[in-house]
Design a protein around this motif. Sequence first.
Motif, PDB file in Angstrom:
ATOM      1  N   LYS A  66     -28.359 107.823  69.787  1.00 13.02           N
ATOM      2  CA  LYS A  66     -27.591 108.438  68.694  1.00 13.02           C
ATOM      3  C   LYS A  66     -28.378 108.570  67.390  1.00 13.02           C
ATOM      4  N   ASP A 102     -16.889 109.762  67.152  1.00 14.16           N
ATOM      5  CA  ASP A 102     -16.396 108.455  67.625  1.00 14.16           C
ATOM      6  C   ASP A 102     -15.262 107.929  66.730  1.00 14.16           C
ATOM      7  N   GLY A 127     -19.449  94.331  64.402  1.00 20.80           N
ATOM      8  CA  GLY A 127     -20.511  95.249  64.800  1.00 20.80           C
ATOM      9  C   GLY A 127     -20.860  96.205  63.677  1.00 20.80           C
ATOM     10  N   ALA A 128     -22.115  96.643  63.662  1.00 18.13           N
ATOM     11  CA  ALA A 128     -22.563  97.586  62.627  1.00 18.13           C
ATOM     12  C   ALA A 128     -23.559  98.569  63.231  1.00 18.13           C
ATOM     13  N   GLY A 129     -23.404  98.853  64.526  1.00 18.92           N
ATOM     14  CA  GLY A 129     -24.281  99.814  65.205  1.00 18.92           C
ATOM     15  C   GLY A 129     -23.783 101.244  64.996  1.00 18.92           C
ATOM     16  N   ALA A 132     -19.929 101.727  65.086  1.00 18.28           N
ATOM     17  CA  ALA A 132     -19.275 101.098  63.923  1.00 18.28           C
ATOM     18  C   ALA A 132     -19.466 101.958  62.683  1.00 18.28           C
ATOM     19  N   ASN A 151     -21.457  91.401  61.312  1.00 21.32           N
ATOM     20  CA  ASN A 151     -22.401  91.776  62.374  1.00 21.32           C
ATOM     21  C   ASN A 151     -23.366  90.638  62.646  1.00 21.32           C
ATOM     22  N   THR A 153     -26.509  90.717  63.115  1.00 18.75           N
ATOM     23  CA  THR A 153     -27.606  90.872  62.151  1.00 18.75           C
ATOM     24  C   THR A 153     -26.970  91.272  60.819  1.00 18.75           C
ATOM     25  N   TRP A 175     -21.052  86.360  60.149  1.00 21.35           N
ATOM     26  CA  TRP A 175     -20.365  85.978  61.383  1.00 21.35           C
ATOM     27  C   TRP A 175     -19.973  84.496  61.336  1.00 21.35           C
ATOM     28  N   SER A 192     -21.718  95.652  71.516  1.00 18.72           N
ATOM     29  CA  SER A 192     -21.969  95.859  72.942  1.00 18.72           C
ATOM     30  C   SER A 192     -22.123  94.505  73.643  1.00 18.72           C
ATOM     31  N   ALA A 193     -21.681  93.422  72.984  1.00 17.14           N
ATOM     32  CA  ALA A 193     -21.859  92.077  73.544  1.00 17.14           C
ATOM     33  C   ALA A 193     -21.224  91.950  74.930  1.00 17.14           C
ATOM     34  N   TYR A 219     -14.616  99.717  77.494  1.00 16.75           N
ATOM     35  CA  TYR A 219     -13.541  99.734  78.487  1.00 16.75           C
ATOM     36  C   TYR A 219     -14.127  99.207  79.794  1.00 16.75           C
TER      37      TYR A 219
HETATM   38  P1  NDP Z   1     -25.366 100.032  69.174  1.00 17.89           P
HETATM   39  O1  NDP Z   1     -26.423  99.657  70.125  1.00 17.89           O
HETATM   40  O2  NDP Z   1     -25.663 101.038  68.111  1.00 17.89           O
HETATM   41  O3  NDP Z   1     -24.825  98.697  68.413  1.00 17.89           O
HETATM   42  C1  NDP Z   1     -24.576  97.535  69.137  1.00 17.89           C
HETATM   43  C2  NDP Z   1     -23.814  96.552  68.251  1.00 17.89           C
HETATM   44  O4  NDP Z   1     -23.457  95.416  69.052  1.00 17.89           O
HETATM   45  C3  NDP Z   1     -24.634  96.009  67.088  1.00 17.89           C
HETATM   46  O5  NDP Z   1     -23.781  95.765  65.989  1.00 17.89           O
HETATM   47  C4  NDP Z   1     -25.183  94.704  67.656  1.00 17.89           C
HETATM   48  O6  NDP Z   1     -25.528  93.747  66.672  1.00 17.89           O
HETATM   49  C5  NDP Z   1     -23.990  94.235  68.436  1.00 17.89           C
HETATM   50  N1  NDP Z   1     -24.307  93.270  69.489  1.00 17.89           N
HETATM   51  C6  NDP Z   1     -25.033  93.476  70.618  1.00 17.89           C
HETATM   52  N2  NDP Z   1     -25.078  92.339  71.371  1.00 17.89           N
HETATM   53  C7  NDP Z   1     -24.364  91.401  70.689  1.00 17.89           C
HETATM   54  C8  NDP Z   1     -24.047  90.047  70.952  1.00 17.89           C
HETATM   55  N3  NDP Z   1     -24.486  89.413  72.044  1.00 17.89           N
HETATM   56  N4  NDP Z   1     -23.268  89.378  70.049  1.00 17.89           N
HETATM   57  C9  NDP Z   1     -22.820  90.004  68.937  1.00 17.89           C
HETATM   58  N5  NDP Z   1     -23.105  91.296  68.626  1.00 17.89           N
HETATM   59  C10 NDP Z   1     -23.868  91.985  69.499  1.00 17.89           C
HETATM   60  O7  NDP Z   1     -24.121 100.494  70.072  1.00 17.89           O
HETATM   61  P2  NDP Z   1     -22.905 101.430  69.668  1.00 17.89           P
HETATM   62  O8  NDP Z   1     -22.454 101.068  68.288  1.00 17.89           O
HETATM   63  O9  NDP Z   1     -23.212 102.851  69.923  1.00 17.89           O
HETATM   64  O10 NDP Z   1     -21.793 100.998  70.750  1.00 17.89           O
HETATM   65  C11 NDP Z   1     -21.184  99.726  70.720  1.00 17.89           C
HETATM   66  C12 NDP Z   1     -20.299  99.605  71.942  1.00 17.89           C
HETATM   67  O11 NDP Z   1     -19.208 100.517  71.847  1.00 17.89           O
HETATM   68  C13 NDP Z   1     -21.051  99.939  73.230  1.00 17.89           C
HETATM   69  O12 NDP Z   1     -20.807  98.958  74.219  1.00 17.89           O
HETATM   70  C14 NDP Z   1     -20.506 101.315  73.611  1.00 17.89           C
HETATM   71  O13 NDP Z   1     -20.437 101.520  75.001  1.00 17.89           O
HETATM   72  C15 NDP Z   1     -19.110 101.319  73.009  1.00 17.89           C
HETATM   73  N6  NDP Z   1     -18.703 102.667  72.615  1.00 17.89           N
HETATM   74  C16 NDP Z   1     -17.559 103.204  73.162  1.00 17.89           C
HETATM   75  C17 NDP Z   1     -17.167 104.483  72.801  1.00 17.89           C
HETATM   76  C18 NDP Z   1     -15.918 105.083  73.381  1.00 17.89           C
HETATM   77  O14 NDP Z   1     -15.718 106.295  73.271  1.00 17.89           O
HETATM   78  N7  NDP Z   1     -15.035 104.297  73.976  1.00 17.89           N
HETATM   79  C19 NDP Z   1     -17.949 105.307  71.868  1.00 17.89           C
HETATM   80  C20 NDP Z   1     -19.105 104.630  71.333  1.00 17.89           C
HETATM   81  C21 NDP Z   1     -19.456 103.363  71.713  1.00 17.89           C
HETATM   82  P3  NDP Z   1     -27.017  93.699  66.043  1.00 17.89           P
HETATM   83  O15 NDP Z   1     -27.007  94.724  64.935  1.00 17.89           O
HETATM   84  O16 NDP Z   1     -27.145  92.313  65.562  1.00 17.89           O
HETATM   85  O17 NDP Z   1     -27.986  94.056  67.138  1.00 17.89           O
END
Ligand code: NDP
Length: 280
Positions: A66, A102, A127-129, A132, A151, A153, A175, A192-193, A219
Amino acid sequence: MSPRYAVFGQPIAHSLSPHIHAAFARQEGIELDYTAIESSPEGFAAALESFAASGGAGANVTAPLKETAFALCKTFTSRAKLAGSVNTLLRKGDYWHGDTTDGVGLVRDLTDRHELDLRGRRVLLLGAGGSARSVAPALLDAGIRELVVVNRTPERADELVDAIGEPGRALSRYWDDLRDLGDFELIVNATSAGRDREAKFELPLSLVNTMTTAVDLNYGDAAVAFLAWARAASCRNMVDGLGMLVEQAASSFQQWHEVRPDTDPVYAELRAKNALAGEE
Ligand code: NDP
């Protein structure tokens, strides 16, 4: 050359997007060529270029592409610019225009399908990916009272909140301080944990009040850990990301084909095959 559409990601084989877009196209009587294309971040620029050369008119982009896709767009919607990531690409002449659907997809699922009134709610966003960053401004636009972003991080939560620029309404916290944040009417898991099968969500019960709705953007298997916590914490409602998936797809479809499909039958069909995590 007939127009082509695709979803890019890695992995991509299990994506439901081709199925969802095919269902929308049948509904609207549109002949659609929509495929799933696997691409690494390194190979994505070349893959997208060759897609455009072969008639690519629109694309969805999922993890981990993305942000890379954002960098390959020449123009954006304002919400994509704010998010710094895109999930929808529209070919305009010789360049790509980017959008993120999204956030609006989540809000539509919560307000229209689940009939939740988001106005005045205090919301915790985990989350802040990329997702988010799309979801946060959409929730604020929907009228929530306060957004607290946490988040793993912490710097990324700070960046997200700084980009939003509403210091009184959107704030970041650590956190480790979750226990001290009080309670929330809406808790959104945008991490995505849960994709890690061993994952467990151990969040403080003090986050929950009698009104709390817990929402997981994930899901299926990836939503099990968070929704199991929400159930154990006696959250009033639990929602997974299946409805959001269908709604964000409909918003992409609408931009490409200038018609918004009826999402309900497509959601109902997918829901019949994907029980909410923990349900029989
Ligand atoms: P990103 O990879 O951009 O972000 C991942 C996020 O998850 C970050 O905030 C990361 O934190 C955090 N994270 C990962 N592992 C852990 C852990 N073990 N403990 C705590 N935090 C963790 O992913 P996206 O934002 O694009 O997607 C997030 C989730 O949402 C995905 O699983 C995706 O499949 C789902 N999604 C579903 C959609 C839908 O239409 N239903 C649409 C978009 C996403 P850090 O910054 O510290 O790495």
